[in-house]
Write a protein that holds these residues in place. Sequence first.
Motif: not given
Length: 252
Positions: A52-66
């Motif tokens: 996701l950092e490479q392909h969607r760097p501008e999007d937000g992110f929410l994960s159980e493991e982060a």
Amino acid sequence: MTAQIDDARLTSLLAQGTGDILKGVRTVGLLRGRNLGDAGDDLAQNWIARVLEQHRPEDGFLSEEAADNPKRLSKDRVWIIDPLDGTKEFATGRQDWAVHIALVEDGQPTHAAVALPDLGVVFHSDEARAVSGPFARKITISHNRPPQVADHIAGKLGFETVPLGSAGAKAMHVLLGDYDAYVHAGGQYEWDSAAPVGVARAAGLHCSRLDGTELSYNNRDTYLPDLLICRPEVADDILALAAGYLEAHGRY
């Protein structure tokens, strides 16, 4: 955002690739138990984050493991991920674990994929179709935290309850027609249901809170106390029975 790969394909490939990584880690047999589960969580999270950092760097992110980054709250597009839903099931050789990938826009999943790697299948919101036909007369529930309200609903409908592991596995087996509903109470988080709800809703299933409230994602508080995913034909009956149970007992 890269032009080479669209959201639908990226969602599907993330689920497929994560499942392949996890199966590879388990198949070689060098880890077991908690070490295997922790390794699976870490490797899957790392790979998804890098993609996701490479392909969607501008999007937000929410994960159980982060760690949660509150900047996601200002984003219109947020990826809500559970890299390994059902870590205990994965680590003990069961099949009812899953990978959850959802792109949420303005609070709702627009592209979602749930992989059941041990079954060799990825369910995607762009192509999912719920199985119709005779009722299975079964409700699937958590085997770790079976909710009493589900027993009440099943008893009134003449159904039986059957425990399974991952939320994604439970939801997809409703889609497949193995169960008529997935009833959960006792707490989850957004990453537990965003992808399953995205796929199930696109397939024509009913998805809501147990009081009928619409589900919403990318909130500051990511806790979701309860969930209903079911065939639309039984939704009204289940919601009414859940309301009656809540009135009588004060909780689900």
